[in-house]
Design a protein around this motif. Sequence first.
Motif, short mmCIF file in Angstrom:
data_model
loop_
_atom_site.label_atom_id
_atom_site.label_comp_id
_atom_site.label_asym_id
_atom_site.label_seq_id
_atom_site.Cartn_x
_atom_site.Cartn_y
_atom_site.Cartn_z
N ILE A 105 -3.57 14.66 1.43
CA ILE A 105 -4.79 13.91 1.48
C ILE A 105 -4.66 13.33 2.67
O ILE A 105 -3.84 12.98 3.39
N GLU A 106 -5.25 11.85 2.45
CA GLU A 106 -5.89 11.62 3.48
C GLU A 106 -5.23 10.17 3.32
O GLU A 106 -4.34 9.74 1.91
N MET A 107 -3.76 9.53 4.17
CA MET A 107 -3.34 8.54 4.10
C MET A 107 -4.40 6.96 3.69
O MET A 107 -4.14 6.46 2.83
N GLY A 108 -5.58 7.25 4.13
CA GLY A 108 -6.55 6.26 3.51
C GLY A 108 -6.77 5.80 1.96
O GLY A 108 -6.79 4.38 1.79
N TRP A 109 -6.88 7.43 1.40
CA TRP A 109 -7.28 7.40 0.07
C TRP A 109 -6.10 6.99 -0.71
O TRP A 109 -6.01 6.20 -1.30
N LEU A 110 -4.79 6.98 0.12
CA LEU A 110 -3.93 6.56 -1.07
C LEU A 110 -3.21 4.87 -1.01
O LEU A 110 -3.62 4.92 -1.65
N LEU A 111 -4.37 5.01 0.54
CA LEU A 111 -3.63 2.89 0.81
C LEU A 111 -4.64 2.12 0.33
O LEU A 111 -4.01 1.02 -0.88
N ASP A 112 -5.67 3.52 -0.43
CA ASP A 112 -7.04 2.11 -0.54
C ASP A 112 -6.09 2.77 -2.32
O ASP A 112 -6.84 1.48 -3.30
N ILE A 138 6.28 9.17 4.27
CA ILE A 138 6.40 10.19 5.00
C ILE A 138 5.45 10.49 5.75
O ILE A 138 5.20 10.99 6.98
N GLY A 139 4.21 10.49 5.39
CA GLY A 139 2.66 10.69 6.51
C GLY A 139 2.54 9.88 6.95
O GLY A 139 1.58 10.07 7.97
N GLY A 140 2.91 8.72 6.94
CA GLY A 140 2.31 7.75 7.68
C GLY A 140 3.62 7.39 9.51
O GLY A 140 3.35 7.19 9.67
N TYR A 141 5.22 7.74 9.11
CA TYR A 141 5.85 6.67 10.21
C TYR A 141 6.79 7.99 9.97
O TYR A 141 8.01 8.64 10.82
N LEU A 142 7.36 9.16 8.77
CA LEU A 142 9.30 9.76 8.34
C LEU A 142 7.66 10.62 9.75
O LEU A 142 8.62 11.59 10.34
N MET A 143 6.74 11.52 9.37
CA MET A 143 6.69 12.66 9.33
C MET A 143 5.32 12.64 9.64
O MET A 143 4.16 13.27 9.69
N SER A 144 5.14 11.36 10.37
CA SER A 144 2.73 11.42 11.39
C SER A 144 2.61 13.10 11.93
O SER A 144 2.93 13.24 12.81
N ASP A 145 1.52 12.95 11.46
CA ASP A 145 1.11 14.06 12.25
C ASP A 145 -0.90 13.41 12.28
O ASP A 145 -1.30 14.09 11.15
#
Length: 147
Positions: A105-112, A138-145
Amino acid sequence: MPSPPSSLIENYLREAGFWHAATIGRGYKLNPKLISALIERWRPKMHTFHFPCGECTIILEKVQLQLGLPVNGAALTRSVQFADWGAICYDLLNTIPDNIYKGRIEMGWLLDTFSELGNDSTEVERIRYARAYILNMIGGYLMSDLS
């Protein structure tokens, strides 16, 4: 989530073992020169840093100490190719993202979608917000891709 975790979800983050990881770096200033020096010495094919004194690798036990994350228990090694990701998102977050690709899933969607948590929120809303906060970590800085 760019801001510190809300005190409303602190207990949920502690219970999940993510409280320490959520507070890492708060109040500290990053040194861009040090980060650049480490990036220049990182060898991705070998997963090591090359220093004048020798090689240095990151091992799971050191990550556990640095992030305070539990590393005991069963490992997740199974690949899920044919899961209903919309249903999984709905069960965990009570909403379905517009775009799910192979479980991503997109991190932007999660933040919004989970931008703020009100003081009048229910326990269920707080649990969902805590889950979204963990996903973002997890998706933002622990295991960012970034690919």
